[in-house]
Design an enzyme around this catalytic site. Structure first.
Site, PDB file in Angstrom:
ATOM      1  N   ILE A 125       5.907  -6.609  19.241  1.00  0.00           N
ATOM      2  CA  ILE A 125       5.182  -5.710  20.154  1.00  0.00           C
ATOM      3  C   ILE A 125       6.171  -4.819  20.912  1.00  0.00           C
ATOM      4  O   ILE A 125       5.976  -3.612  21.042  1.00  0.00           O
ATOM      5  CB  ILE A 125       4.311  -6.512  21.151  1.00  0.00           C
ATOM      6  CG1 ILE A 125       3.260  -7.342  20.397  1.00  0.00           C
ATOM      7  CG2 ILE A 125       3.650  -5.588  22.155  1.00  0.00           C
ATOM      8  CD1 ILE A 125       2.419  -8.264  21.280  1.00  0.00           C
ATOM      9  N   ASP A 185      20.194 -13.176  27.055  1.00  0.00           N
ATOM     10  CA  ASP A 185      19.015 -13.964  27.406  1.00  0.00           C
ATOM     11  C   ASP A 185      18.472 -13.422  28.740  1.00  0.00           C
ATOM     12  O   ASP A 185      19.242 -13.281  29.694  1.00  0.00           O
ATOM     13  CB  ASP A 185      19.459 -15.431  27.545  1.00  0.00           C
ATOM     14  CG  ASP A 185      18.273 -16.358  27.560  1.00  0.00           C
ATOM     15  OD1 ASP A 185      17.335 -16.111  28.353  1.00  0.00           O
ATOM     16  OD2 ASP A 185      18.274 -17.320  26.765  1.00  0.00           O
ATOM     17  N   ALA A 204       9.586 -14.069  25.513  1.00  0.00           N
ATOM     18  CA  ALA A 204       8.920 -15.331  25.826  1.00  0.00           C
ATOM     19  C   ALA A 204       9.129 -16.329  24.702  1.00  0.00           C
ATOM     20  O   ALA A 204       9.529 -15.961  23.591  1.00  0.00           O
ATOM     21  CB  ALA A 204       7.416 -15.089  26.009  1.00  0.00           C
ATOM     22  N   TYR A 219       1.618 -23.347  26.027  1.00  0.00           N
ATOM     23  CA  TYR A 219       1.900 -21.901  26.012  1.00  0.00           C
ATOM     24  C   TYR A 219       0.897 -21.168  26.913  1.00  0.00           C
ATOM     25  O   TYR A 219       1.277 -20.349  27.756  1.00  0.00           O
ATOM     26  CB  TYR A 219       1.826 -21.399  24.566  1.00  0.00           C
ATOM     27  CG  TYR A 219       1.766 -19.900  24.397  1.00  0.00           C
ATOM     28  CD1 TYR A 219       2.896 -19.110  24.600  1.00  0.00           C
ATOM     29  CD2 TYR A 219       0.578 -19.270  24.005  1.00  0.00           C
ATOM     30  CE1 TYR A 219       2.836 -17.726  24.416  1.00  0.00           C
ATOM     31  CE2 TYR A 219       0.520 -17.901  23.815  1.00  0.00           C
ATOM     32  CZ  TYR A 219       1.642 -17.135  24.027  1.00  0.00           C
ATOM     33  OH  TYR A 219       1.582 -15.766  23.846  1.00  0.00           O
ATOM     34  N   ASN A 256      -5.407 -11.184  19.609  1.00  0.00           N
ATOM     35  CA  ASN A 256      -4.443 -11.356  18.501  1.00  0.00           C
ATOM     36  C   ASN A 256      -3.916 -10.009  18.043  1.00  0.00           C
ATOM     37  O   ASN A 256      -4.666  -9.220  17.482  1.00  0.00           O
ATOM     38  CB  ASN A 256      -5.121 -12.057  17.323  1.00  0.00           C
ATOM     39  CG  ASN A 256      -5.139 -13.534  17.541  1.00  0.00           C
ATOM     40  OD1 ASN A 256      -5.874 -14.014  18.402  1.00  0.00           O
ATOM     41  ND2 ASN A 256      -4.305 -14.258  16.814  1.00  0.00           N
ATOM     42  N   ILE A 290      -5.437 -21.869   5.088  1.00  0.00           N
ATOM     43  CA  ILE A 290      -6.229 -21.692   6.310  1.00  0.00           C
ATOM     44  C   ILE A 290      -6.313 -23.058   6.989  1.00  0.00           C
ATOM     45  O   ILE A 290      -6.665 -24.055   6.350  1.00  0.00           O
ATOM     46  CB  ILE A 290      -7.640 -21.142   5.986  1.00  0.00           C
ATOM     47  CG1 ILE A 290      -7.513 -19.689   5.492  1.00  0.00           C
ATOM     48  CG2 ILE A 290      -8.555 -21.236   7.200  1.00  0.00           C
ATOM     49  CD1 ILE A 290      -8.845 -19.005   5.182  1.00  0.00           C
ATOM     50  N   ARG A 294      -4.807 -27.171  13.594  1.00  0.00           N
ATOM     51  CA  ARG A 294      -3.562 -27.471  14.325  1.00  0.00           C
ATOM     52  C   ARG A 294      -3.873 -27.665  15.811  1.00  0.00           C
ATOM     53  O   ARG A 294      -4.759 -27.018  16.355  1.00  0.00           O
ATOM     54  CB  ARG A 294      -2.575 -26.316  14.149  1.00  0.00           C
ATOM     55  CG  ARG A 294      -2.107 -26.184  12.719  1.00  0.00           C
ATOM     56  CD  ARG A 294      -1.192 -25.017  12.539  1.00  0.00           C
ATOM     57  NE  ARG A 294      -1.849 -23.755  12.862  1.00  0.00           N
ATOM     58  CZ  ARG A 294      -1.344 -22.571  12.585  1.00  0.00           C
ATOM     59  NH1 ARG A 294      -0.174 -22.467  12.020  1.00  0.00           N
ATOM     60  NH2 ARG A 294      -1.984 -21.466  12.898  1.00  0.00           N
ATOM     61  N   GLY A 296      -3.942 -27.289  19.660  1.00  0.00           N
ATOM     62  CA  GLY A 296      -3.770 -26.137  20.553  1.00  0.00           C
ATOM     63  C   GLY A 296      -4.397 -24.867  20.008  1.00  0.00           C
ATOM     64  O   GLY A 296      -4.422 -23.855  20.703  1.00  0.00           O
TER      65      GLY A 296
END
Ligand SMILES: NC(=O)c1ccc[n+]([C@@H]2O[C@H](COP(=O)([O-])OP(=O)(O)OC[C@H]3O[C@@H](n4cnc5c(N)ncnc54)[C@H](O)[C@@H]3O)[C@@H](O)[C@H]2O)c1
Length: 311
Positions: A12, A51, A74, A140, A169, A199, A264, A266
């Site tokens: 991004i 950093d 992040a 997160y 997303n 998937i 998965r 989370g």
């Protein structure tokens, strides 16, 4: 005007850096290249490979004196946050607090933060607007929510102007297609190579996909319009992962089923964000439809493969 972007070599961040540089802003990027790549060909900008949580940042603020800070660097991986919440919190919470302190001392005009739909948690089939309840189900999501609270408190206590964007997303060019990357480039890569995509879960989980160029434009608007607040940045449409698979596999004329594996930890089941606040307050609207964005990505990959380049 000078804008400092943490994580400006990432997916991004590189699009934001490129757009701002094209608009005549002086762009300074901070990135430790833990997941990003420096591309001088794409955006000739001033860049420090460090950093953002390190002490060296004080010297950089002293020297560069940025007027705006866009904070994207992040720990971005949900799975890592579940396995190592301390590491996640050190970067995402403590790192953000340190950066806020510097912004406050140097009287930065606006702190623009990349938050996430993960702060809402599972919405049980409901769309989320900015007033919806916040129940993150990953560390997160918790670390991003904690950062939001610190940013708002810095605003209350010290008057630091802020824009918090909760992205849905994000997808688009330069997104990683390895295991840590987004589902769109992963599907495209595997299908380009004739491999069967995986998937997780039954594929009925939904995502609200927003193109990275729309996200970059929202950041430009945040600099240009002087508005504080928390805003969703999304397409306001929900796409199941099964539909996404059909869409992408259709471009490749590939008719085999994907491989289904268990869900998965989370991972959110339903996600759709209302974006009306950004429209009203920033005059921002998404422009690229998912079909168009995916078609462009596939065309780019196909051309690159034909030319044998890796740019
Ligand atoms: N991609 C999405 O769908 C999405 C959705 C919601 C929110 N976000 C947020 O947007 C931001 C950017 O995400 P992205 O998808 O571009 O990820 P990315 O991994 O491509 O970019 C992150 C960049 O930050 C750099 N970085 C990481 N830790 C650093 C550190 N300690 N010091 C300096 N640089 C560091 C990486 O090298 C990388 O270039 C993140 O804050 C993420 O949480 C992304």
């Amino acid at each position: 005007m000078k804008v400092l972007i943490t994580g400006g070599c990432g997916f991004i961040g590189s699009h934001i850096a490129e757009l701002l540089a094209a608009q005549g802003y002086e762009v300074v990027v901070i990135d430790n290249l833990s997941s990003g790549n420096y591309r001088s060909d794409i955006y000739p900008i001033h860049y420090y490979e460090i950093d953002f949580t390190s002490m060296e940042m004080e010297g950089i603020f002293e020297k560069e004196r940025p007027e705006f800070v866009i904070h994207l660097a992040a720990q971005v991986d949900i799975k890592t946050s579940m396995e190592n919440p301390v590491f996640d919190a050190e970067i995402n919470i403590l790192g953000t607090i340190r950066l806020l302190q510097m912004c406050r001392i140097h009287e930065v005009k606006r702190f623009i933060f990349a938050s996430t739909s993960a702060v809402y948690g599972d919405l049980g089939g409901q769309s989320a607007d900015e007033a919806s309840s916040l129940n993150p189900i990953s560390f997160y999501g918790i670390s991003k929510l904690a950062s939001e609270k610190y940013i708002q408190q810095f605003n209350q206590q010290f008057g630091l102007p802020f824009t918090i964007f909760r992205y849905s997303n994000v997808y688009g060019p330069r997104q990683r297609s390895d295991n840590e990357g987004g589902v769109v480039p992963i599907f495209i890569k595997l299908l380009t190579e004739g491999r069967i995509p995986v998937i997780y879960g039954d594929g009925k989980q939904t995502r609200d996909f927003i193109h990275v160029e729309d996200v970059a434009r929202a950041n430009l608007s945040a600099i240009e319009k002087n508005v504080d607040g928390v805003m969703n940045i999304s397409s306001m449409s929900d796409t199941t992962i099964n539909r996404l698979y059909k869409l992408i596999s259709g471009f490749f004329r590939y008719d085999k089923d994907p491989l289904y594996l268990p869900n998965r930890h989370g991972d959110i089941l339903f996600s759709r964000l209302v974006n009306k606040k950004a429209e009203t307050r920033l005059g921002w609207k998404p422009r690229l439809r998912l079909e168009e964005g995916i078609c462009q990505m596939i065309q780019t990959v196909t051309v690159k493969n034909r030319e044998g380049t890796d740019k």
